[in-house]
Design an enzyme around this catalytic site. Structure first.
Site, PDB file in Angstrom:
ATOM      1  N   SER A 135     119.436  61.954  63.942  1.00  0.00           N
ATOM      2  CA  SER A 135     118.926  61.472  64.825  1.00  0.00           C
ATOM      3  C   SER A 135     118.272  60.420  65.109  1.00  0.00           C
ATOM      4  O   SER A 135     118.371  59.464  63.875  1.00  0.00           O
ATOM      5  CB  SER A 135     117.553  62.748  64.508  1.00  0.00           C
ATOM      6  OG  SER A 135     116.365  62.611  65.428  1.00  0.00           O
ATOM      7  N   LYS A 161     121.779  63.524  68.224  1.00  0.00           N
ATOM      8  CA  LYS A 161     120.630  64.400  68.420  1.00  0.00           C
ATOM      9  C   LYS A 161     119.653  62.713  68.836  1.00  0.00           C
ATOM     10  O   LYS A 161     119.101  62.055  68.129  1.00  0.00           O
ATOM     11  CB  LYS A 161     119.676  64.824  67.625  1.00  0.00           C
ATOM     12  CG  LYS A 161     118.053  64.940  68.069  1.00  0.00           C
ATOM     13  CD  LYS A 161     117.632  65.997  67.053  1.00  0.00           C
ATOM     14  CE  LYS A 161     116.993  65.689  66.365  1.00  0.00           C
ATOM     15  NZ  LYS A 161     115.985  65.969  65.465  1.00  0.00           N
ATOM     16  N   LYS A 163     115.854  61.668  70.661  1.00  0.00           N
ATOM     17  CA  LYS A 163     114.865  61.628  71.130  1.00  0.00           C
ATOM     18  C   LYS A 163     114.255  61.324  72.306  1.00  0.00           C
ATOM     19  O   LYS A 163     114.785  60.338  72.690  1.00  0.00           O
ATOM     20  CB  LYS A 163     113.850  61.034  69.747  1.00  0.00           C
ATOM     21  CG  LYS A 163     114.027  61.237  68.586  1.00  0.00           C
ATOM     22  CD  LYS A 163     113.207  62.474  68.491  1.00  0.00           C
ATOM     23  CE  LYS A 163     113.304  62.564  66.654  1.00  0.00           C
ATOM     24  NZ  LYS A 163     112.392  63.993  66.249  1.00  0.00           N
ATOM     25  N   GLU A 213     114.883  70.081  71.849  1.00  0.00           N
ATOM     26  CA  GLU A 213     114.369  70.956  70.761  1.00  0.00           C
ATOM     27  C   GLU A 213     112.776  71.140  71.772  1.00  0.00           C
ATOM     28  O   GLU A 213     112.768  69.497  71.936  1.00  0.00           O
ATOM     29  CB  GLU A 213     114.513  69.322  70.479  1.00  0.00           C
ATOM     30  CG  GLU A 213     114.449  70.254  68.558  1.00  0.00           C
ATOM     31  CD  GLU A 213     114.824  69.672  67.680  1.00  0.00           C
ATOM     32  OE1 GLU A 213     115.276  68.970  67.367  1.00  0.00           O
ATOM     33  OE2 GLU A 213     113.926  69.753  66.505  1.00  0.00           O
ATOM     34  N   ASP A 238     110.685  73.998  67.379  1.00  0.00           N
ATOM     35  CA  ASP A 238     110.995  73.358  65.813  1.00  0.00           C
ATOM     36  C   ASP A 238     109.060  73.437  65.470  1.00  0.00           C
ATOM     37  O   ASP A 238     108.702  74.103  64.465  1.00  0.00           O
ATOM     38  CB  ASP A 238     110.710  71.568  65.553  1.00  0.00           C
ATOM     39  CG  ASP A 238     110.463  70.944  64.809  1.00  0.00           C
ATOM     40  OD1 ASP A 238     109.844  70.987  63.867  1.00  0.00           O
ATOM     41  OD2 ASP A 238     111.087  69.369  65.179  1.00  0.00           O
ATOM     42  N   LYS A 262     112.748  73.442  58.853  1.00  0.00           N
ATOM     43  CA  LYS A 262     111.766  72.915  57.815  1.00  0.00           C
ATOM     44  C   LYS A 262     111.241  73.134  56.950  1.00  0.00           C
ATOM     45  O   LYS A 262     110.208  73.665  57.201  1.00  0.00           O
ATOM     46  CB  LYS A 262     110.730  71.372  58.693  1.00  0.00           C
ATOM     47  CG  LYS A 262     111.917  70.589  59.679  1.00  0.00           C
ATOM     48  CD  LYS A 262     110.800  69.652  60.444  1.00  0.00           C
ATOM     49  CE  LYS A 262     112.191  68.854  61.289  1.00  0.00           C
ATOM     50  NZ  LYS A 262     111.052  68.033  62.807  1.00  0.00           N
ATOM     51  N   GLY A 290     114.978  67.019  59.936  1.00  0.00           N
ATOM     52  CA  GLY A 290     114.509  65.889  59.034  1.00  0.00           C
ATOM     53  C   GLY A 290     113.138  65.550  59.018  1.00  0.00           C
ATOM     54  O   GLY A 290     112.396  65.986  60.384  1.00  0.00           O
TER      55      GLY A 290
HETATM   56 MG   LIG Z   1     112.721  68.124  66.118  1.00  0.00          MG
END
Ligand SMILES: [Mg+2]
Length: 368
Positions: A135, A161, A163, A213, A238, A262, A290
């Protein structure tokens, strides 16, 4: 097995480089570690709450409070047959899943050690190697982002991934997709968009992402239904999924096609496994997200990710991406093919480095 004692520590651990999302910029972690004594074994758990309640309503301080005031008194001295008995013992406390998972995951590690089994086998895992992604936080410039992506791809990571947030979305994503037309690429908005941003989100369909996401609010299950209906790209939830029931609702409403599991967010291994099984039954893949964990939390993530429906690369990556030195021995390493070999030693399979942990500890409480 009898629950004998708990040692709770707070450690402060500085990140190698600050991590920026649409919610926050983190430079140093405040992490709670639980060391739970079950019969003759000591199990370790890590609290994944952030330093502030920006990702979820819990933070490091609320977890310390909830664990010491409510959760430990519910567990101390109790006899259990399995770590799966921990969750029902804590049922009277509503929410506070990260505080609960701190103790619950420690109990799983301890049970595995009592039984002389690797934790992943006790959890029913089948993978001996797990695929890893990374990420990448929001960067000031496209050049900085490009350099970060190149570094991770060179290290072998199987999925990137990015952000994103409004203003840091289409341009950087298009740039990376043009540079790397064939990589597995996804984005994570951490709730930075609103329902009327649908048109913008639809433009991301052009970059054939694995998933988008959590575009909308952290508790907006209903809003994601309309988003998913109007996007080709799978929505992954998430922040919205704290319980089995929320996962069930998300699936039956069509709010997502993928779920990020998670441990802290859902309350530990038992609930993570239930959500994993539910998704498998409904043909939704899951993966492990994570939370800037230290080695203890990372080791639990590895064990969880060995279950069969963790079929997409997770955010479980090498210790050296985050820390100058981790708190476990050996550190978590990733192969040039972008995989982590699952440890075979009993419990989480990594040894907490007590000397290192002591130097990082800012407060410690021993409860019996
Ligand atoms: Mg997330």
């Amino acid at each position: 097995m009898q629950i004998r004692s708990l040692t709770l520590r707070e450690i402060h651990l500085k990140l190698l480089t600050p991590f920026e999302t649409s919610m926050d910029r983190v430079t140093e972690r405040r992490i709670l570690l639980a060391e739970l004594n079950l019969d003759s074994a000591f199990g370790w758990g890590e609290c994944t709450a952030g330093e502030n309640p920006f990702y979820s309503p819990e933070d490091t301080q609320t977890c310390w409070h909830i664990i010491t005031t409510y959760l430990w008194p519910m567990l101390k001295g109790k006899s259990i047959d399995s770590a799966s008995d921990i969750w029902p013992l804590l049922e009277q406390v509503r929410g506070h899943t990260m505080a609960k998972a701190t103790l619950e995951t420690a109990a799983w590690d301890a049970e595995a050690k009592v039984k002389n089994l690797p934790l992943w086998k006790l959890l029913g895992g089948t993978r001996e190697e797990i695929p890893c992604g990374v990420s990448i936080g929001i960067k000031e410039t496209v050049e900085e982002l490009t350099a970060a992506v190149k570094k991770e791809l060179d290290s072998g990571y199987q999925r990137i991934k990015l952000k994103i947030k409004p203003g840091k979305d289409l341009v950087p994503v298009q740039h990376i997709r043009n540079l790397y037309p064939r990589i597995k690429l996804s984005v994570d908005a951490n709730s930075a968009y609103r329902a009327d941003d649908l048109h913008l989100l639809q433009q991301l369909d052009a970059f054939y992402l694995m998933m988008i996401e959590q575009p909308l609010g952290w508790d907006d299950l209903f809003g994601h239904v309309a988003i998913q209906k109007n996007l080709q790209t799978p929505v992954c939830l998430d922040e919205c999924i704290h319980t089995y029931e929320q996962a069930e609702a998300a699936i039956s409403l069509g709010a997502c096609k993928i779920i990020n599991v998670k441990l802290g967010r859902v309350g530990g291994h038992l609930q993570a496994k239930r959500i994993h099984d539910l998704c498998a039954k409904n043909s939704l893949p899951v993966w492990c997200g994570g939370m800037l964990e230290s080695g203890v939390g990372r080791a639990h993530n590895i064990a969880m990710s060995t279950q069969s429906n963790f079929s997409l690369p997770g955010d479980v990556s090498a210790s050296a991406r985050y820390w100058h030195q981790d708190i476990i021995t050996p550190e978590v390493t990733v192969s040039p093919e972008g995989t982590i070999t699952v440890p075979t030693a009993p419990g989480i399979g990594f040894l907490p480095n007590l000397k290192r942990i002591d130097t990082l500890t800012t407060r410690k409480l021993h409860l019996t």
